[in-house]
Write an enzyme that holds these catalytic residues in place. Sequence first.
Site, PDB file in Angstrom:
ATOM      1  N   ALA A  11       0.114   0.104  -9.516  1.00  0.00           N
ATOM      2  CA  ALA A  11       1.223   0.955  -9.990  1.00  0.00           C
ATOM      3  C   ALA A  11       0.958   2.447  -9.816  1.00  0.00           C
ATOM      4  O   ALA A  11       1.717   3.267 -10.317  1.00  0.00           O
ATOM      5  CB  ALA A  11       1.506   0.646 -11.463  1.00  0.00           C
ATOM      6  N   ARG A  13       1.080   4.246  -7.085  1.00  0.00           N
ATOM      7  CA  ARG A  13       1.943   4.899  -6.084  1.00  0.00           C
ATOM      8  C   ARG A  13       2.879   3.851  -5.482  1.00  0.00           C
ATOM      9  O   ARG A  13       2.819   2.670  -5.835  1.00  0.00           O
ATOM     10  CB  ARG A  13       1.093   5.550  -4.984  1.00  0.00           C
ATOM     11  CG  ARG A  13       0.182   4.595  -4.270  1.00  0.00           C
ATOM     12  CD  ARG A  13      -0.593   5.230  -3.107  1.00  0.00           C
ATOM     13  NE  ARG A  13      -1.360   4.205  -2.418  1.00  0.00           N
ATOM     14  CZ  ARG A  13      -2.616   3.888  -2.698  1.00  0.00           C
ATOM     15  NH1 ARG A  13      -3.251   4.534  -3.637  1.00  0.00           N
ATOM     16  NH2 ARG A  13      -3.233   2.916  -2.042  1.00  0.00           N
ATOM     17  N   TYR A 154      -3.062 -10.621   7.014  1.00  0.00           N
ATOM     18  CA  TYR A 154      -2.042 -10.138   6.070  1.00  0.00           C
ATOM     19  C   TYR A 154      -0.856 -11.121   6.053  1.00  0.00           C
ATOM     20  O   TYR A 154      -0.378 -11.502   4.974  1.00  0.00           O
ATOM     21  CB  TYR A 154      -1.588  -8.736   6.504  1.00  0.00           C
ATOM     22  CG  TYR A 154      -0.547  -8.084   5.637  1.00  0.00           C
ATOM     23  CD1 TYR A 154      -0.897  -7.466   4.430  1.00  0.00           C
ATOM     24  CD2 TYR A 154       0.795  -8.051   6.019  1.00  0.00           C
ATOM     25  CE1 TYR A 154       0.071  -6.850   3.639  1.00  0.00           C
ATOM     26  CE2 TYR A 154       1.763  -7.438   5.241  1.00  0.00           C
ATOM     27  CZ  TYR A 154       1.392  -6.834   4.049  1.00  0.00           C
ATOM     28  OH  TYR A 154       2.350  -6.223   3.263  1.00  0.00           O
TER      29      TYR A 154
HETATM   30  P1  NAP Z   1       0.596   1.495  -1.452  1.00  0.00           P
HETATM   31  O1  NAP Z   1       1.471   2.677  -1.552  1.00  0.00           O
HETATM   32  O2  NAP Z   1      -0.603   1.543  -0.574  1.00  0.00           O
HETATM   33  O3  NAP Z   1       0.150   1.090  -2.944  1.00  0.00           O
HETATM   34  C1  NAP Z   1      -0.719   0.006  -3.146  1.00  0.00           C
HETATM   35  C2  NAP Z   1      -1.091  -0.054  -4.617  1.00  0.00           C
HETATM   36  O4  NAP Z   1      -1.945  -1.201  -4.798  1.00  0.00           O
HETATM   37  C3  NAP Z   1      -1.875   1.163  -5.093  1.00  0.00           C
HETATM   38  O5  NAP Z   1      -1.534   1.456  -6.426  1.00  0.00           O
HETATM   39  C4  NAP Z   1      -3.321   0.675  -5.029  1.00  0.00           C
HETATM   40  O6  NAP Z   1      -4.154   1.407  -5.913  1.00  0.00           O
HETATM   41  C5  NAP Z   1      -3.137  -0.787  -5.462  1.00  0.00           C
HETATM   42  N1  NAP Z   1      -4.240  -1.651  -5.079  1.00  0.00           N
HETATM   43  C6  NAP Z   1      -4.739  -1.895  -3.846  1.00  0.00           C
HETATM   44  N2  NAP Z   1      -5.769  -2.734  -3.927  1.00  0.00           N
HETATM   45  C7  NAP Z   1      -5.931  -3.027  -5.248  1.00  0.00           C
HETATM   46  C8  NAP Z   1      -6.836  -3.833  -5.971  1.00  0.00           C
HETATM   47  N3  NAP Z   1      -7.792  -4.528  -5.362  1.00  0.00           N
HETATM   48  N4  NAP Z   1      -6.712  -3.904  -7.320  1.00  0.00           N
HETATM   49  C9  NAP Z   1      -5.739  -3.212  -7.970  1.00  0.00           C
HETATM   50  N5  NAP Z   1      -4.852  -2.432  -7.319  1.00  0.00           N
HETATM   51  C10 NAP Z   1      -4.959  -2.339  -5.979  1.00  0.00           C
HETATM   52  O7  NAP Z   1       1.396   0.211  -0.964  1.00  0.00           O
HETATM   53  P2  NAP Z   1       2.939  -0.229  -1.142  1.00  0.00           P
HETATM   54  O8  NAP Z   1       3.599  -0.033   0.148  1.00  0.00           O
HETATM   55  O9  NAP Z   1       3.525   0.317  -2.386  1.00  0.00           O
HETATM   56  O10 NAP Z   1       2.714  -1.806  -1.283  1.00  0.00           O
HETATM   57  C11 NAP Z   1       2.915  -2.540  -2.463  1.00  0.00           C
HETATM   58  C12 NAP Z   1       3.096  -4.010  -2.101  1.00  0.00           C
HETATM   59  O11 NAP Z   1       4.207  -4.133  -1.208  1.00  0.00           O
HETATM   60  C13 NAP Z   1       1.898  -4.630  -1.370  1.00  0.00           C
HETATM   61  O12 NAP Z   1       1.685  -5.941  -1.833  1.00  0.00           O
HETATM   62  C14 NAP Z   1       2.352  -4.665   0.068  1.00  0.00           C
HETATM   63  O13 NAP Z   1       1.716  -5.681   0.816  1.00  0.00           O
HETATM   64  C15 NAP Z   1       3.832  -4.914  -0.092  1.00  0.00           C
HETATM   65  N6  NAP Z   1       4.621  -4.540   1.085  1.00  0.00           N
HETATM   66  C16 NAP Z   1       4.687  -3.228   1.474  1.00  0.00           C
HETATM   67  C17 NAP Z   1       5.422  -2.917   2.620  1.00  0.00           C
HETATM   68  C18 NAP Z   1       5.555  -1.500   3.115  1.00  0.00           C
HETATM   69  O14 NAP Z   1       6.112  -1.314   4.220  1.00  0.00           O
HETATM   70  N7  NAP Z   1       5.105  -0.495   2.399  1.00  0.00           N
HETATM   71  C19 NAP Z   1       6.061  -3.932   3.338  1.00  0.00           C
HETATM   72  C20 NAP Z   1       5.961  -5.234   2.901  1.00  0.00           C
HETATM   73  C21 NAP Z   1       5.245  -5.533   1.757  1.00  0.00           C
HETATM   74  P3  NAP Z   1      -5.730   1.675  -5.598  1.00  0.00           P
HETATM   75  O15 NAP Z   1      -5.776   2.311  -4.286  1.00  0.00           O
HETATM   76  O16 NAP Z   1      -6.171   2.502  -6.738  1.00  0.00           O
HETATM   77  O17 NAP Z   1      -6.417   0.372  -5.631  1.00  0.00           O
END
Ligand code: NAP
Length: 244
Positions: A11, A13, A154
């Site tokens: 949460a 970002r 992934y």
């Molecule tokens: P993001 O901006 O990179 O944010 C990812 C979040 O997950 C950050 O808060 C990060 O915090 C946390 N995180 C990563 N590894 C973690 C761990 N081991 N334990 C706890 N927290 C963890 O990514 P987002 O785009 O918002 O993605 C969120 C979800 O949407 C993901 O599941 C991603 O696969 C999915 N998604 C995203 C896209 C896209 O285009 N952006 C598309 C399809 C699906 P820390 O760095 O502090 O760990």
Amino acid sequence: MKMKTILVTGASRGIGKEVALRFAAEGYHVFLNANRSIDTLEEVKKLIQSKYNTNCTLVPGDVSNPSDVHQMFHKISEVSRGLDVLVNNAGIAYMGLLTDMTDEEWDRIIQTNLSSVFYCCRSALPYMVSQKSGRIINISSMWGTVGASCEVAYSAAKSGIHGFTRALAKELAPSNIQVNALACGVIDTAMNDLLCEEDKIALAEEIPAGRFATPEEVAELVWQTANAPTYMTGQIIGIDGGFI
Ligand code: NAP
């Protein structure tokens, strides 16, 4: 009336932050998780408290690590009896040829994107089952549906979430707990910072909607899914601008 509770993993970002803000705006007690970006997570907490004047608790930890998840839920149980909503959002991407991937990289992608969902659901369920209600929403990807070249691990992890969601929904429907997943297309977050500007423009042109989605749009769908009729469960709901 009892204040409703939600845990949003990842949460600090992107999508997770917007989901946390969306539910805080509705008066939920929000439990905020991230692993490394704890300063940013603190800022999200301050933003929620100043904007919505609602309860908010940090539960930092690595969701790919079962003992961290155990501790997170211990902290939740000290503050609240349990969760009404669990949003499994934390995830990481990996781009590269499968043949170049090490065992460690494979394990990290599967643990962070898929095993984390198992660990969090396992801990959240006893309370939801005892109160005979609860919502679990897993943030997945369109690549879990159709697969992406150079993102095999992934895609496999997100496909795993789809199977997990469908199966757990059947297991929990008698307990009135709904389990659904969102298959996101390209969302404008830091996760796509590994693409250069030129690649981002080319990618947006491939999407029928002509743009990336905003994380706020995904957060709105999470809110609507959490408030959908209880008969809707086991669904993989696409939000991809017509991409697949
Ligand atoms: P993001 O901006 O990179 O944010 C990812 C979040 O997950 C950050 O808060 C990060 O915090 C946390 N995180 C990563 N590894 C973690 C761990 N081991 N334990 C706890 N927290 C963890 O990514 P987002 O785009 O918002 O993605 C969120 C979800 O949407 C993901 O599941 C991603 O696969 C999915 N998604 C995203 C896209 C896209 O285009 N952006 C598309 C399809 C699906 P820390 O760095 O502090 O760990």
